[in-house]
Design an enzyme around this catalytic site. Structure first.
Site, PDB file in Angstrom:
ATOM      1  N   ARG A 148     -22.951  12.661  -5.634  1.00  0.00           N
ATOM      2  CA  ARG A 148     -23.612  12.770  -6.923  1.00  0.00           C
ATOM      3  C   ARG A 148     -23.910  14.208  -7.328  1.00  0.00           C
ATOM      4  O   ARG A 148     -23.595  14.629  -8.432  1.00  0.00           O
ATOM      5  CB  ARG A 148     -24.917  11.951  -6.922  1.00  0.00           C
ATOM      6  CG  ARG A 148     -24.757  10.534  -7.407  1.00  0.00           C
ATOM      7  CD  ARG A 148     -25.633   9.587  -6.635  1.00  0.00           C
ATOM      8  NE  ARG A 148     -25.206   9.522  -5.259  1.00  0.00           N
ATOM      9  CZ  ARG A 148     -24.246   8.691  -4.828  1.00  0.00           C
ATOM     10  NH1 ARG A 148     -23.694   7.865  -5.652  1.00  0.00           N
ATOM     11  NH2 ARG A 148     -23.874   8.699  -3.571  1.00  0.00           N
ATOM     12  N   THR A 149     -24.528  14.971  -6.441  1.00  0.00           N
ATOM     13  CA  THR A 149     -24.933  16.326  -6.818  1.00  0.00           C
ATOM     14  C   THR A 149     -23.714  17.194  -7.118  1.00  0.00           C
ATOM     15  O   THR A 149     -23.662  17.884  -8.142  1.00  0.00           O
ATOM     16  CB  THR A 149     -25.775  16.970  -5.703  1.00  0.00           C
ATOM     17  OG1 THR A 149     -26.908  16.144  -5.440  1.00  0.00           O
ATOM     18  CG2 THR A 149     -26.260  18.346  -6.115  1.00  0.00           C
ATOM     19  N   LYS A 203     -14.577  28.648  10.789  1.00  0.00           N
ATOM     20  CA  LYS A 203     -14.066  29.765  11.596  1.00  0.00           C
ATOM     21  C   LYS A 203     -15.189  30.700  12.038  1.00  0.00           C
ATOM     22  O   LYS A 203     -14.947  31.699  12.697  1.00  0.00           O
ATOM     23  CB  LYS A 203     -13.035  30.556  10.796  1.00  0.00           C
ATOM     24  CG  LYS A 203     -11.869  29.744  10.270  1.00  0.00           C
ATOM     25  CD  LYS A 203     -10.988  30.593   9.367  1.00  0.00           C
ATOM     26  CE  LYS A 203      -9.885  29.757   8.725  1.00  0.00           C
ATOM     27  NZ  LYS A 203      -9.062  30.560   7.772  1.00  0.00           N
ATOM     28  N   ARG A 255     -25.055  23.824  -1.345  1.00  0.00           N
ATOM     29  CA  ARG A 255     -25.801  22.873  -0.511  1.00  0.00           C
ATOM     30  C   ARG A 255     -25.521  23.219   0.951  1.00  0.00           C
ATOM     31  O   ARG A 255     -24.382  23.500   1.319  1.00  0.00           O
ATOM     32  CB  ARG A 255     -25.388  21.438  -0.791  1.00  0.00           C
ATOM     33  CG  ARG A 255     -25.936  20.462   0.264  1.00  0.00           C
ATOM     34  CD  ARG A 255     -25.805  19.014  -0.136  1.00  0.00           C
ATOM     35  NE  ARG A 255     -26.776  18.682  -1.170  1.00  0.00           N
ATOM     36  CZ  ARG A 255     -26.992  17.445  -1.618  1.00  0.00           C
ATOM     37  NH1 ARG A 255     -26.309  16.438  -1.131  1.00  0.00           N
ATOM     38  NH2 ARG A 255     -27.881  17.224  -2.553  1.00  0.00           N
ATOM     39  N   HIS A 310     -34.725  20.385  -2.964  1.00  0.00           N
ATOM     40  CA  HIS A 310     -33.598  19.902  -3.757  1.00  0.00           C
ATOM     41  C   HIS A 310     -33.995  20.102  -5.220  1.00  0.00           C
ATOM     42  O   HIS A 310     -34.265  19.149  -5.943  1.00  0.00           O
ATOM     43  CB  HIS A 310     -33.326  18.423  -3.456  1.00  0.00           C
ATOM     44  CG  HIS A 310     -31.996  17.942  -3.933  1.00  0.00           C
ATOM     45  ND1 HIS A 310     -31.190  18.664  -4.791  1.00  0.00           N
ATOM     46  CD2 HIS A 310     -31.313  16.797  -3.675  1.00  0.00           C
ATOM     47  CE1 HIS A 310     -30.095  17.984  -5.032  1.00  0.00           C
ATOM     48  NE2 HIS A 310     -30.136  16.843  -4.364  1.00  0.00           N
TER      49      HIS A 310
END
Length: 303
Positions: A51-52, A80, A101, A129
Site C-alpha cells: 500500500r505505502t 552487497k 522505508r 510512519h
C-alpha cells in the site's frame, strides 16, 4: 530543503495547509495532472510494502512525474553491504525526492542528513510512519469535519504498531481528545506514550475488552497483530485472533462512529463490516494518495 521524518515536523497550521491542498487535489485532479512534469520520485523500500509504496507511486504518477526505485533490500545494493548514507548520495543524483522505508529505526534520518534531495520517512522499524499518520488525520478531518473533540479507541497491537504511536503523537496537539487503548496485556501501548499523555494532562484508559468501550467511541482505529514484529511464533499464534470486529460489536457503536485501519487487514475486521457506512478504511487508502500528492508538491516547493 525540507524532509519529513515525523508527523511533528509540520505544525498544526502547516498541516491545515497540507490538508487543504490534499482536499483541493481530491476535488480538482486535472489542475495538478502536470504539476510534477519532469520530476522523479525514488522509492527506496528496504522492507516489503504494498500500500505505502504503490500509494507513493500513484501519487507521483498522478502529478505527472516518474518513479524509480526498489521494493526490497535484496534487490538493492544493500544486499552487497552498501550503507544507507551511500545509497542516498547516489539516489540524489538520479531523483528529485525520495520515499524511504527501512526496518531499522532512524535509518531515514541518517539518509536525510546526507541527502541532496527531500527525504520522506515511509516507515522505520516500529518507530514512525508519518505519511500514514497524515493519511489518518486527513481522513478524520475530511469525514468528521475537524481534528478535535473525540474519544478515540485504538485496538490490537499497540506495542509494536508504529502507525498507532505516530497517530497518538500527532493527535495530542488537538483539543479535547481522549484515548481508549484496547489490547491484551502483552501488546499494551509503550510507557513513553502513557507518560506523554500524563504530562500533557490528556485522559486515557487501558482496557482488554473491546465490547466494554464501543458505545463511547467516536473513532475506532483497528490494527493487525504483526507477525514480523514477534520473536516467538507461539506468542503470535496465541494473540493474532484476540480481537475481531464483527457486526455484533458494531451494533454497540454510535451511528456516526468511524472505523479506520492502516491496512493490510488479516482477519481483525470481518468482511461483513465492509459495507457498513461507518467503515472508512478503504476511503482512508484513497486519502493516502491525496495527502502524499500534497506532500510531494509541498516538499518540492511546487504548491
Amino acid at each position: 530543503m525540507r524532509h519529513l521524518m515525523s508527523p511533528l515536523d509540520f505544525n498544526t497550521k502547516e498541516l491545515d495547509e497540507l490538508f487543504d491542498l490534499a482536499n483541493d487535489i481530491e476535488h480538482n485532479p486535472d489542475k495538478y495532472a502536470h504539476a510534477c512534469d519532469g520530476k522523479i520520485l525514488a522509492t527506496c523500500f528496504y522492507e516489503p510494502s504494498t500500500r505505502t509504496r504503490l500509494s507513493f507511486e500513484s501519487a507521483m504518477t498522478r502529478l505527472g512525474g516518474k518513479v524509480i526505485g526498489f521494493s526490497d533490500a535484496a534487490s538493492s545494493s544493500a544486499s552487497k553491504g552498501e550503507s544507507v548514507s551511500d545509497t542516498i548520495r547516489v539516489i540524489s543524483c538520479y531523483a528529485d525526492i525520495c520515499a524511504m522505508r527501512h526496518p531499522k529505526e532512524g535509518a531515514p534520518m541518517v539518509a536525510a542528513e546526507k541527502s541532496l534531495i527531500p527525504v520522506i520517512n515511509a516507515g522505520d522499524g516500529g518507530h514512525q510512519h508519518p505519511t500514514q499518520t497524515l493519511t489518518d488525520l486527513l481522513t478524520i478531518r475530511s469525514l468528521k469535519g475537524s481534528l478535535g473533540g473525540y474519544t478515540i479507541g485504538l485496538c490490537g497491537d499497540l506495542k509494536f504498531g508504529r502507525t498507532v504511536h505516530s497517530l497518538i503523537g500527532a493527535l495530542v496537539r488537538y483539543s479535547d481528545i481522549r484515548f481508549v487503548f484496547i489490547s491484551p496485556e502483552e501488546l499494551r501501548v509503550p510507557d513513553y506514550i502513557t507518560e506523554l499523555l500524563k504530562n500533557k494532562g490528556i485522559p486515557y484508559e487501558e482496557v482488554i475488552r473491546l465490547e466494554n468501550v464501543m458505545p463511547q467511541l467516536d473513532l475506532l482505529y483497528m490494527t493487525r497483530v504483526q507477525k514480523e514484529r514477534f520473536f516467538n511464533e507461539e506468542d503470535y499464534v496465541r494473540l493474532k485472533d484476540f480481537y475481531i470486529l464483527n457486526t455484533d460489536k458494531m451494533a454497540l457503536a454510535k451511528k456516526d462512529m468511524l472505523v479506520l485501519h492502516p491496512l493490510p487487514r488479516v482477519n481483525e475486521i470481518s468482511v461483513e463490516i465492509d459495507d457498513d457506512p461507518r467503515a472508512a478504511y478503504f476511503r482512508q487508502a484513497q486519502y493516502g494518495v491525496y495527502v502524499r500528492m500534497a506532500l510531494i508538491l509541498t516538499l518540492l516547493e511546487l504548491a
